[in-house]
Design a protein around this motif. Sequence first.
Motif, mmCIF file in Angstrom:
data_model
loop_
_atom_site.group_PDB
_atom_site.id
_atom_site.type_symbol
_atom_site.label_atom_id
_atom_site.label_comp_id
_atom_site.label_asym_id
_atom_site.label_seq_id
_atom_site.Cartn_x
_atom_site.Cartn_y
_atom_site.Cartn_z
ATOM 1 N N GLY A 176 16.031 -39.685 23.450
ATOM 2 C CA GLY A 176 14.643 -40.008 22.711
ATOM 3 C C GLY A 176 14.612 -39.236 21.325
ATOM 4 N N THR A 177 13.635 -39.617 20.661
ATOM 5 C CA THR A 177 13.050 -39.167 19.369
ATOM 6 C C THR A 177 12.267 -38.150 19.578
ATOM 7 O OG1 THR A 177 13.611 -41.369 18.329
ATOM 8 C CG2 THR A 177 12.258 -39.714 16.908
ATOM 9 N N PRO A 178 12.254 -36.973 19.011
ATOM 10 C CA PRO A 178 11.263 -35.835 19.061
ATOM 11 C C PRO A 178 9.928 -36.107 18.101
ATOM 12 C CG PRO A 178 13.052 -35.187 17.755
ATOM 13 C CD PRO A 178 13.373 -36.489 18.358
ATOM 14 N N ASP A 179 8.819 -35.930 18.805
ATOM 15 C CA ASP A 179 7.609 -36.205 18.171
ATOM 16 C C ASP A 179 7.109 -34.840 17.316
ATOM 17 O OD1 ASP A 179 7.384 -38.830 18.875
ATOM 18 O OD2 ASP A 179 6.628 -38.527 20.773
ATOM 19 N N SER A 180 7.576 -33.677 17.743
ATOM 20 C CA SER A 180 7.194 -32.364 17.230
ATOM 21 C C SER A 180 8.294 -31.427 17.185
ATOM 22 C CB SER A 180 5.878 -31.759 18.050
ATOM 23 O OG SER A 180 6.539 -31.558 19.313
ATOM 24 N N PRO A 181 8.287 -30.248 16.236
ATOM 25 C CA PRO A 181 9.192 -29.367 16.312
ATOM 26 C C PRO A 181 9.409 -28.650 17.704
ATOM 27 C CG PRO A 181 7.982 -29.320 14.296
ATOM 28 C CD PRO A 181 7.190 -30.321 15.204
ATOM 29 N N GLU A 182 8.366 -28.480 18.420
ATOM 30 C CA GLU A 182 8.747 -27.716 19.740
ATOM 31 C C GLU A 182 9.543 -28.428 20.712
ATOM 32 O OE1 GLU A 182 4.748 -26.420 17.807
ATOM 33 O OE2 GLU A 182 5.872 -28.422 18.217
ATOM 34 N N GLU A 183 9.651 -29.952 20.590
ATOM 35 C CA GLU A 183 10.597 -30.614 21.588
ATOM 36 C C GLU A 183 11.876 -30.339 21.175
ATOM 37 O OE1 GLU A 183 9.639 -34.800 22.007
ATOM 38 O OE2 GLU A 183 7.543 -34.455 21.471
ATOM 39 N N PHE A 204 9.389 -24.836 10.381
ATOM 40 C CA PHE A 204 8.892 -26.305 9.604
ATOM 41 C C PHE A 204 7.490 -25.897 9.136
ATOM 42 C CE2 PHE A 204 11.892 -27.165 12.957
ATOM 43 C CZ PHE A 204 12.776 -27.970 12.562
ATOM 44 N N SER A 205 7.037 -26.894 8.327
ATOM 45 C CA SER A 205 5.596 -26.718 7.956
ATOM 46 C C SER A 205 5.331 -28.268 7.833
ATOM 47 C CB SER A 205 5.606 -26.046 6.501
ATOM 48 O OG SER A 205 6.514 -26.871 5.485
ATOM 49 N N LYS A 206 4.052 -28.344 7.831
ATOM 50 C CA LYS A 206 3.138 -29.803 7.568
ATOM 51 C C LYS A 206 2.034 -29.612 6.908
ATOM 52 C CE LYS A 206 3.385 -33.382 10.335
ATOM 53 N NZ LYS A 206 2.904 -34.164 11.561
ATOM 54 N N GLY A 207 1.670 -29.608 5.509
ATOM 55 C CA GLY A 207 0.746 -29.086 4.836
ATOM 56 C C GLY A 207 0.544 -27.704 5.206
ATOM 57 N N ARG A 208 -0.649 -27.162 5.762
ATOM 58 C CA ARG A 208 -0.940 -25.812 6.044
ATOM 59 C C ARG A 208 -0.189 -25.181 7.333
ATOM 60 N NH1 ARG A 208 -6.779 -24.468 3.273
ATOM 61 N NH2 ARG A 208 -6.299 -25.047 1.226
ATOM 62 N N THR A 209 0.306 -26.133 8.145
ATOM 63 C CA THR A 209 0.569 -25.975 9.564
ATOM 64 C C THR A 209 1.894 -25.432 9.428
ATOM 65 O OG1 THR A 209 -0.661 -27.468 10.438
ATOM 66 C CG2 THR A 209 0.864 -26.768 11.671
ATOM 67 N N ARG A 210 2.349 -24.350 10.088
ATOM 68 C CA ARG A 210 3.500 -24.044 10.102
ATOM 69 C C ARG A 210 3.972 -23.659 11.649
ATOM 70 N NH1 ARG A 210 2.618 -24.532 5.768
ATOM 71 N NH2 ARG A 210 2.765 -23.107 4.000
ATOM 72 N N ARG A 256 17.754 -39.039 10.182
ATOM 73 C CA ARG A 256 16.843 -37.927 9.834
ATOM 74 C C ARG A 256 15.632 -38.040 11.295
ATOM 75 N NH1 ARG A 256 13.239 -36.723 4.541
ATOM 76 N NH2 ARG A 256 12.392 -34.503 5.345
ATOM 77 N N LEU A 257 15.508 -36.868 11.839
ATOM 78 C CA LEU A 257 14.205 -36.698 12.743
ATOM 79 C C LEU A 257 13.111 -35.912 11.952
ATOM 80 C CD1 LEU A 257 16.491 -35.549 15.828
ATOM 81 C CD2 LEU A 257 15.842 -37.901 15.131
ATOM 82 N N LEU A 258 12.152 -36.134 12.693
ATOM 83 C CA LEU A 258 10.661 -35.404 12.140
ATOM 84 C C LEU A 258 10.575 -35.346 10.803
ATOM 85 C CD1 LEU A 258 11.231 -32.103 14.222
ATOM 86 C CD2 LEU A 258 9.769 -34.039 14.928
ATOM 87 N N PRO A 259 10.615 -36.598 10.211
ATOM 88 C CA PRO A 259 10.533 -36.683 8.554
ATOM 89 C C PRO A 259 9.073 -36.166 8.014
ATOM 90 C CG PRO A 259 10.201 -38.950 9.681
ATOM 91 C CD PRO A 259 10.655 -37.905 10.815
ATOM 92 N N GLY A 260 7.962 -36.244 9.023
ATOM 93 C CA GLY A 260 6.707 -35.759 8.544
ATOM 94 C C GLY A 260 6.634 -34.249 8.357
ATOM 95 N N TRP A 261 7.629 -33.661 8.989
ATOM 96 C CA TRP A 261 7.752 -32.105 8.883
ATOM 97 C C TRP A 261 8.859 -31.501 7.926
ATOM 98 C CZ3 TRP A 261 4.508 -28.729 11.612
ATOM 99 C CH2 TRP A 261 3.634 -29.251 12.527
ATOM 100 N N LYS A 262 8.497 -30.666 7.266
ATOM 101 C CA LYS A 262 9.537 -30.183 6.257
ATOM 102 C C LYS A 262 10.197 -28.821 6.681
ATOM 103 C CE LYS A 262 9.422 -28.944 1.341
ATOM 104 N NZ LYS A 262 10.658 -29.735 0.959
#
Length: 301
Positions: A176-183, A204-210, A256-262
């Motif tokens: 399956g495709t992970p939806d978050s880094p924690e997965e 990983f980061s997404k905006g101010r979230t780490r 590429r997985l988690l493209p929304g996370w950098k």
Amino acid sequence: MNDSADIRFLLTLRESGSLVAAARKLGLSPSAVTQRLQQLEKKLSAQLVNRTARRLQFTEEGTLLCERGADLVQQFDTLFEDLQMRRGGLVGTLKINAPLGFGRRHLAPVIADFQQRNPDIDVALTLSDKPLTETMDRFDIVVHIGELPVSNLIGYTIAPNSRFVCAAPALIRRIGTPDSPEELSKLPCIVLRENNEDVSLWQFSKGRTRRSVRVSAHLSCNDGDVIRQWACEGRGVILRSEWDVAEDIAKGKLVRLLPGWKAPDADVMALTHQRAGLPARTRHFMQYLQSRFRPQPPWRR
């Protein structure tokens, strides 16, 4: 000590680590190297090196002579190279250290072309899985990828480079495709061992979230080509440099997985000992290297 020859001899001893290795590099017999060292110590009325069967240990006087002498030799060479430049040519030996995979794929062709354009320059390329742990004094330039640890080295940016989480399509269909880094902590992952880093802690980061994730890696290697191949075979998820996986992503071998996370960027840097007083061959190679990766590096074209 009337010229730079004695300092160069002593620097070769320090670089080699043993009398036998120094003799091999200088094209002399070990006894001849020992005799020359004794003559130098007699001339200076100071012991410079404590000799043992396995290694050379420099005294305080020998260390001081190497440290200050290396700068003098550098200035001496730079002066004569600048004079040579006025006569229309680049000369000397350029010693470069670089990571294994990047060195093979992207740096080796650039070096070969540079040497062909400047036939009076000899280029010695050393590839290593731990370029920053090598003896920096041995090299004019060290190519480094990623964040630069605190040091007295001067860094020059060569090319931008992101890092992507990737997996083979077959593996994604299975897990399956992970939806978050924690997965990622629950998925089979593959890590690259390099530069003594904590390679199983992915950030990983997404905006101010780490987010920091500790992955479980049953496969690891110090060669990036190996872990990329394992990933293409569907053996696990990898966090890898853009320069290494961009072509496989374009061909559909990896997704590429988690493209929304950098993940943290890992720009390509060239490191030198100093900013001013670099030999002409080093300056020209740096300029040529930067020009080959502009306006876009090969992995973004």
